[in-house]
Scaffold this active site. Sequence first.
Site, mmCIF file in Angstrom:
data_model
loop_
_atom_site.group_PDB
_atom_site.id
_atom_site.type_symbol
_atom_site.label_atom_id
_atom_site.label_comp_id
_atom_site.label_asym_id
_atom_site.label_seq_id
_atom_site.Cartn_x
_atom_site.Cartn_y
_atom_site.Cartn_z
ATOM 1 N N LYS B 79 14.154 11.922 -0.242
ATOM 2 C CA LYS B 79 12.981 11.077 -0.004
ATOM 3 C C LYS B 79 13.234 9.692 -0.599
ATOM 4 C CE LYS B 79 7.925 11.233 -0.726
ATOM 5 N NZ LYS B 79 6.830 11.979 -1.385
ATOM 6 N N SER B 154 3.037 12.968 1.776
ATOM 7 C CA SER B 154 3.831 11.789 2.009
ATOM 8 C C SER B 154 5.308 12.073 2.338
ATOM 9 C CB SER B 154 3.768 10.880 0.777
ATOM 10 O OG SER B 154 4.340 11.529 -0.342
ATOM 11 N N SER B 178 2.102 16.404 -1.463
ATOM 12 C CA SER B 178 3.048 15.640 -0.646
ATOM 13 C C SER B 178 4.315 16.388 -0.240
ATOM 14 C CB SER B 178 3.439 14.348 -1.352
ATOM 15 O OG SER B 178 2.447 13.375 -1.143
#
Lengths: 474, 485
Positions: B79, B154, B178
Amino acid sequence: MEFEPVIGLEVHVQMSTNTKCFCSCKVEFGAEPNTNVCPVCLGMPGSLPVLNKKALEYAIKASLALNCKVNELSVFARKNYFYPDLPKGYQISQYDKPLATDGYIDIKIDGKTERIRIHRLHMEEDAGKTIHKGKYSYVDLNRAGTPLMEIVSEPDIRSGLGARLYLEKLRNIMRYIGVSNADMEKGQLRCDVNISLRPKGSDKLGTKVEIKNINSFRFVQKAIEYEIERQKRILKKGEKIIQETRLFDEKTGKTFSMRSKEEAHDYRYFPDPDLIPVRITKEYIQEIKNSLPELPDEKAERYIKEYKLTEYDADVLVADKERAKYFEEAISIYSKSPKSIANWIINELLGKLNEKNIAISDSPVKPSHIAELVELIDSGDISTKIAKEVFEEVFKTSKSPKEIVEEKGLKQVSDEGEIRKIIEEILDKHPKEVEKYKAGNKKIMGFFVGQVMKATKGKANPKVVNKILNEILG
Amino acid sequence: MELWKKSLKEISELINSKEIKPSEVVEAFIRRTEEVEPKINSYITFLGEKALEDARKKDEELVKKENRGKLFGIPIAIKDNIITKDIKTTCASKILENFIPPYNATVIERLEKEDFILTGKTNLDEFAMGSSTENSAFFTTKNPWDLERVPGGSSGGSAASVSAGLVPVALGSDTGGSIRQPASFCGVVGFKPTYGRVSRYGLVAFASSLDQIGTFSRSVEDTAILMNVISGKDEKDSTSSDREVPDFTNFIGKDIKGIKIGIPKEFFPETLDKEIKEIILNSAKQLEKEGAELVEISLPTSKYSIEAYYIIAPSEASSNLARYDGVRYGYRAEDYKDLEEMYSKTRDRGFGAEVKRRIMLGTYALSSGYYDAYYLKAQKVRALIYLEFMEAFKKVDLILTPTTPDVAFKIGEKTDNPIEMYLSDIFTVSVNMAGLPAISIPAGFKNSLPVGLQLIGKPFDEGTVLQVADRFEKINNYNLKFPNL
């Protein structure tokens, strides 16, 4: 109406740790800009602070030396504000749970002891430096993250002199325990003053003014003295003091308003979630307490008791760690006359060093020299007068007093036979004076003594000279 | 079976038995990426060439080196809010668009030590603030199961990349759901460890007391393997725990007899979608059949978790994001008269709407005069949520809930209504508030879209979570299904 000044000091002391408060960057004065930096003290994304254990130890040491209560639980908090030299946009500090509270420092004004209470001591990190040059501002983050202690006094100080004495004592204590050099010129000790006036006898506080960025003890005193007069003038006219921040101008000796555009900041303090609460065990506090060296007040007390020094002399000696060290070294070499040693240090050495601007640790006259000198006086080998001459020579050459006495043949003559011979010669040469003396002019004795001293270049033991003169002249 | 469909464990075995070379593995994944990535847009920075170079070096090492790392030759996507040395780390924000960090996150160091191959940095909602990747400053990632839908967020890029078979595993971060919410939307395994289990050093902070790095995979066992590598105390993170890290793979393949599973009634409200409810409760029954014991429990305070979360997380964010001021790195506006204007223009243009909204919320909540009413109160709620979980864990070993109230929503469906968007995390947020470990695993489909099951464990008892999740996975094998791309 008579007014009473109410003064409190906020002091920042830079700790002399090798590395920064929350990262392992070096703490160094005068390094090339932005060389002692890393992701943590640069506030890079994702970096995290880790508390320097040494800084915590130093702050606990300082807390204990300032008679504070060390809290077993304290919390780091973020103080949020924007400034280019504040890399994270917040300063890691402590807020509602400081490291230590409720301490004090005793100062002496005109021989009277006054206790200045300390409200709190907390740890925080320093910001970097912004240098403004022409069109640009330059940021140096070498200092960012340096460990600081903020020491806040209660408003117990009543004069500029009191403030200076408080600061001097504080600096002295920091140096004794070795947590900071506390050199104001190097920014290792910084002081903000809060000052207000109130009618004498009142217990309400007046509107306070803050004076910032004063860079010497002398100027702190001056700034306060000026500010007291300024506020008095305003109050006597029946006008009001404006709450503001002022600066001190060293050239004019006056304070002036730092454009009070600076509104009340809201720092939005909250506990720093990146740092766990600091838990300190009673045992650890005790351990540090046990490791504290003898502090100035204790030392002075011991000097008075053990060495029979006057309070004044003891205070002068302990007012500087190096001075006390010097004294103790001298008496460890010659322990019979601590009082004389103290006198020599205070009356002769300190003035001379001061005059030449030499630190006592660099003194050409070593503790062993003072010890030897006093021993020479005590044993009757030299007179006090000669000793002063020897002292001057030691100061110039760093040779030992014995060596100088030897070389210059300054040894005092105490041999009665030898002195009697000299006296007889002198009396023979001055029959008129002898007659005058016998006729009752006793004052003339001084003349004979002087002649003997002249003849012996001051080396004759005055006691012996007097004794023999009295014997012969009756 | 194509290589890209294989699990970390399978690939690892093939490499170690020298049946395939790391470069073959990477090539297979690059081909897959070239094929489907244009449809889903999971990467902000794809490092195909670098990965291949790295793999070729590892080809040589495969012959020469005896002590190869546990992730030798395994391609992993990261990420883009996890710091990678010399590789752009943007947080999907304009303000860090060109930020190349000179240091690594601790998790990256640990992966490197085990010889992984970095394939790229995946998309997210800006600074991990969002539930759909629609808050990315660059583009929205598509859900591999339905390209008109969001992958969740996210960590939507990481979830989509694993779901689409671009990598076997990926790292994400979870502050309020997330990892688990996008895992649920994309039909993969998403694991958020206990707060403190994995170092946060190098995870760009959103809400420091809630953020936790975790994993995406297509099998629970792969999660266990990855967790073995990234867990454990880090001297650079004071909040990381020094608890001993068990070998998580020991929890794989065990039966679950006698394990008590709590079903909190507040997580199955009347308003919950009927199909979701049915799928999740059926899953519970499957576990019961395997010997687990189901216990109804109550977690009444958890209904305040979203409210409290949206005080605490923005408060911390408002402070964490103060460093993006244009002074030292990142974007700086060019036209300014003075310092004040440099700050305001830089931050106005550098941050997106959602980030600004949260900075304002947090700034307000921490202001003097409001601190007690908001931040302090929210912290008290948080403490209560934690205590309530701990009370429940006296009776049960695990708690079972849906991961999300519904399946993936359509792109644009919730962008005008932030509250609606926030509510998609309603079942995941309380877990972060209490700092607990939790997993989302595929539990079925609704209208051909994946549904996630959430299992919540006791602090530092990741093992039991993995154990039950693994059992469940092996009954259903949902993980062997791939989206049709």
